[in-house]
Design a protein around this motif. Structure first.
Motif, PDB file in Angstrom:
ATOM      1  N   HIS A  88       0.790  -1.011  -0.094  1.00 35.68           N
ATOM      2  CA  HIS A  88      -0.170   0.200  -0.008  1.00 35.68           C
ATOM      3  C   HIS A  88       0.825   0.938   0.020  1.00 35.68           C
ATOM      4  O   HIS A  88       1.475   2.058   1.030  1.00 35.68           O
ATOM      5  CB  HIS A  88      -1.258  -0.035   1.349  1.00 35.68           C
ATOM      6  CG  HIS A  88      -1.832   1.045   1.429  1.00 35.68           C
ATOM      7  ND1 HIS A  88      -2.839   1.527   0.567  1.00 35.68           N
ATOM      8  CD2 HIS A  88      -2.471   2.060   2.216  1.00 35.68           C
ATOM      9  CE1 HIS A  88      -3.491   2.475   0.881  1.00 35.68           C
ATOM     10  NE2 HIS A  88      -3.363   2.952   1.705  1.00 35.68           N
ATOM     11  N   HIS A  89       1.237   1.561  -1.454  1.00 30.76           N
ATOM     12  CA  HIS A  89       2.210   2.313  -0.887  1.00 30.76           C
ATOM     13  C   HIS A  89       1.897   4.235  -1.464  1.00 30.76           C
ATOM     14  O   HIS A  89       0.675   4.268  -1.761  1.00 30.76           O
ATOM     15  CB  HIS A  89       3.555   2.223  -2.607  1.00 30.76           C
ATOM     16  CG  HIS A  89       2.583   2.551  -4.043  1.00 30.76           C
ATOM     17  ND1 HIS A  89       2.329   3.429  -4.075  1.00 30.76           N
ATOM     18  CD2 HIS A  89       1.904   1.724  -4.719  1.00 30.76           C
ATOM     19  CE1 HIS A  89       2.072   3.148  -5.682  1.00 30.76           C
ATOM     20  NE2 HIS A  89       1.753   3.006  -5.616  1.00 30.76           N
ATOM     21  N   GLU A  90       2.648   5.225  -0.824  1.00 34.55           N
ATOM     22  CA  GLU A  90       2.047   6.836  -1.000  1.00 34.55           C
ATOM     23  C   GLU A  90       2.489   6.967  -2.743  1.00 34.55           C
ATOM     24  O   GLU A  90       2.882   6.364  -3.422  1.00 34.55           O
ATOM     25  CB  GLU A  90       3.211   6.871  -0.317  1.00 34.55           C
ATOM     26  CG  GLU A  90       3.166   6.472   1.515  1.00 34.55           C
ATOM     27  CD  GLU A  90       4.182   7.264   2.307  1.00 34.55           C
ATOM     28  OE1 GLU A  90       4.967   8.259   1.998  1.00 34.55           O
ATOM     29  OE2 GLU A  90       3.957   7.392   3.608  1.00 34.55           O
TER      30      GLU A  90
ATOM     31  N   PHE B 165       4.328   9.384 -11.361  1.00 33.56           N
ATOM     32  CA  PHE B 165       4.799   7.967 -11.189  1.00 33.56           C
ATOM     33  C   PHE B 165       3.246   7.832 -11.263  1.00 33.56           C
ATOM     34  O   PHE B 165       2.942   7.290 -12.550  1.00 33.56           O
ATOM     35  CB  PHE B 165       5.704   7.176 -11.217  1.00 33.56           C
ATOM     36  CG  PHE B 165       5.910   6.478 -11.588  1.00 33.56           C
ATOM     37  CD1 PHE B 165       5.939   5.585 -13.067  1.00 33.56           C
ATOM     38  CD2 PHE B 165       5.739   5.264 -11.266  1.00 33.56           C
ATOM     39  CE1 PHE B 165       6.092   4.103 -13.605  1.00 33.56           C
ATOM     40  CE2 PHE B 165       5.476   3.719 -11.480  1.00 33.56           C
ATOM     41  CZ  PHE B 165       5.355   3.671 -12.979  1.00 33.56           C
ATOM     42  N   MET B 166       3.169   7.292 -10.294  1.00 34.21           N
ATOM     43  CA  MET B 166       1.288   7.097  -9.885  1.00 34.21           C
ATOM     44  C   MET B 166       1.133   7.712  -8.323  1.00 34.21           C
ATOM     45  O   MET B 166       2.127   7.854  -7.795  1.00 34.21           O
ATOM     46  CB  MET B 166       1.228   5.564  -9.984  1.00 34.21           C
ATOM     47  CG  MET B 166       2.301   4.142  -8.601  1.00 34.21           C
ATOM     48  SD  MET B 166       2.200   2.845  -8.853  1.00 34.21           S
ATOM     49  CE  MET B 166       3.075   2.632 -10.683  1.00 34.21           C
ATOM     50  N   GLN B 167      -0.500   7.672  -8.954  1.00 32.61           N
ATOM     51  CA  GLN B 167      -0.730   7.755  -7.151  1.00 32.61           C
ATOM     52  C   GLN B 167      -0.739   6.954  -6.023  1.00 32.61           C
ATOM     53  O   GLN B 167      -0.424   5.628  -6.441  1.00 32.61           O
ATOM     54  CB  GLN B 167      -2.459   8.293  -7.011  1.00 32.61           C
ATOM     55  CG  GLN B 167      -2.954   8.996  -8.172  1.00 32.61           C
ATOM     56  CD  GLN B 167      -4.469   9.063  -8.673  1.00 32.61           C
ATOM     57  OE1 GLN B 167      -4.973   8.638  -8.099  1.00 32.61           O
ATOM     58  NE2 GLN B 167      -4.375  10.813  -8.998  1.00 32.61           N
ATOM     59  N   GLY B 168      -1.452   7.142  -4.961  1.00 33.32           N
ATOM     60  CA  GLY B 168      -1.003   6.403  -4.087  1.00 33.32           C
ATOM     61  C   GLY B 168      -2.050   4.923  -4.364  1.00 33.32           C
ATOM     62  O   GLY B 168      -3.532   5.402  -4.521  1.00 33.32           O
ATOM     63  N   MET B 169      -1.679   4.168  -4.030  1.00 33.07           N
ATOM     64  CA  MET B 169      -2.433   2.833  -3.974  1.00 33.07           C
ATOM     65  C   MET B 169      -2.177   1.914  -2.867  1.00 33.07           C
ATOM     66  O   MET B 169      -1.177   1.727  -2.797  1.00 33.07           O
ATOM     67  CB  MET B 169      -3.177   2.453  -5.554  1.00 33.07           C
ATOM     68  CG  MET B 169      -1.616   2.509  -6.567  1.00 33.07           C
ATOM     69  SD  MET B 169      -2.274   1.761  -7.975  1.00 33.07           S
ATOM     70  CE  MET B 169      -1.855   3.420  -8.447  1.00 33.07           C
ATOM     71  N   THR B 170      -2.712   0.569  -3.561  1.00 31.18           N
ATOM     72  CA  THR B 170      -2.085  -1.069  -3.234  1.00 31.18           C
ATOM     73  C   THR B 170      -2.104  -1.598  -4.034  1.00 31.18           C
ATOM     74  O   THR B 170      -3.187  -1.970  -5.322  1.00 31.18           O
ATOM     75  CB  THR B 170      -3.641  -1.799  -2.242  1.00 31.18           C
ATOM     76  OG1 THR B 170      -3.235  -1.216  -0.938  1.00 31.18           O
ATOM     77  CG2 THR B 170      -2.525  -2.680  -2.056  1.00 31.18           C
ATOM     78  N   MET B 171      -1.384  -2.557  -4.372  1.00 27.25           N
ATOM     79  CA  MET B 171      -0.083  -3.117  -5.990  1.00 27.25           C
ATOM     80  C   MET B 171       0.556  -3.896  -5.306  1.00 27.25           C
ATOM     81  O   MET B 171       1.284  -4.049  -4.467  1.00 27.25           O
ATOM     82  CB  MET B 171      -0.275  -1.740  -7.124  1.00 27.25           C
ATOM     83  CG  MET B 171       1.184  -1.562  -6.998  1.00 27.25           C
ATOM     84  SD  MET B 171       0.995  -0.251  -8.055  1.00 27.25           S
ATOM     85  CE  MET B 171       1.979  -0.698  -9.200  1.00 27.25           C
ATOM     86  N   PRO B 172       1.094  -4.460  -6.615  1.00 27.81           N
ATOM     87  CA  PRO B 172       2.301  -5.856  -6.250  1.00 27.81           C
ATOM     88  C   PRO B 172       2.876  -5.670  -6.800  1.00 27.81           C
ATOM     89  O   PRO B 172       2.952  -4.434  -7.765  1.00 27.81           O
ATOM     90  CB  PRO B 172       1.304  -6.613  -6.840  1.00 27.81           C
ATOM     91  CG  PRO B 172       0.022  -6.455  -7.884  1.00 27.81           C
ATOM     92  CD  PRO B 172      -0.412  -5.514  -7.330  1.00 27.81           C
ATOM     93  N   PHE B 173       4.300  -5.313  -6.703  1.00 27.74           N
ATOM     94  CA  PHE B 173       5.392  -5.538  -7.376  1.00 27.74           C
ATOM     95  C   PHE B 173       6.359  -6.399  -7.682  1.00 27.74           C
ATOM     96  O   PHE B 173       6.597  -6.615  -6.315  1.00 27.74           O
ATOM     97  CB  PHE B 173       5.681  -4.572  -6.292  1.00 27.74           C
ATOM     98  CG  PHE B 173       5.790  -2.580  -6.495  1.00 27.74           C
ATOM     99  CD1 PHE B 173       6.044  -1.733  -7.099  1.00 27.74           C
ATOM    100  CD2 PHE B 173       4.754  -1.919  -5.690  1.00 27.74           C
ATOM    101  CE1 PHE B 173       5.808  -0.465  -7.642  1.00 27.74           C
ATOM    102  CE2 PHE B 173       4.230  -0.748  -5.163  1.00 27.74           C
ATOM    103  CZ  PHE B 173       4.028  -0.335  -6.507  1.00 27.74           C
ATOM    104  N   PRO B 174       6.791  -6.719  -8.664  1.00 25.72           N
ATOM    105  CA  PRO B 174       7.925  -6.991  -8.737  1.00 25.72           C
ATOM    106  C   PRO B 174       9.319  -6.940  -8.201  1.00 25.72           C
ATOM    107  O   PRO B 174       9.409  -5.678  -8.116  1.00 25.72           O
ATOM    108  CB  PRO B 174       7.931  -7.657 -10.035  1.00 25.72           C
ATOM    109  CG  PRO B 174       7.801  -6.876 -11.062  1.00 25.72           C
ATOM    110  CD  PRO B 174       6.561  -6.219 -10.050  1.00 25.72           C
TER     111      PRO B 174
HETATM  112 CU    CU Z   1       0.336   1.861  -7.975  1.00 31.43          CU
END
Ligand code: CU
Length: 113
Positions: free
Chosen positions: A52-54, A59-68
């Motif tokens: 759950h990143h700020e 690049f992008m807004q804060g959200m919850t997403m998977p990262f390799p």
């Molecule tokens: Cu994101």
């Protein structure tokens, strides 16, 4: 005369090619972004971590997403619920975490930004 003109044209064309190429193609296009957030889950088998990143500036807004992750070792020592910060490498449509570390304690000053 005709030969010399052809040489000059060729030399100018070569200069234009050499001068125009850098930055357009052939060079690494990767950009690095600092990233900070909270670990939601870890999928070590897939070399993936869900954060759950700020907001990532530019690049992008804060959200919850998977990262390799670029290296599975990055996942060692982090657990769901941890606050982490790291570096995200973005190349075209692909991205991966190249650095990741737990933030020991969120301090008021660190959270101000
Ligand atoms: Cu994101």
């Amino acid at each position: 005369m005709r030969v010399e003109l052809a040489r000059i044209v060729a030399a100018v064309a070569l200069l234009l090619v050499l001068g125009g190429a850098p930055g357009c193609s052939g060079m690494p296009s990767g950009k690095l972004y600092p990233i900070r957030g909270e670990v939601v889950s870890i999928a070590a088998a897939r070399n993936e971590i869900v954060l759950h990143h700020e907001a990532i500036a530019g690049f992008m807004q804060g959200m919850t997403m998977p990262f390799p992750v670029a290296n599975r070792d990055l996942l060692e020592g982090v657990e769901p619920g941890d606050r982490v910060e790291g570096v995200l490498l973005v190349e075209g449509a692909r991205y991966a975490l190249v650095s990741l570390a737990e933030i020991p304690k969120p301090t008021p000053t660190a959270a101000a930004s």
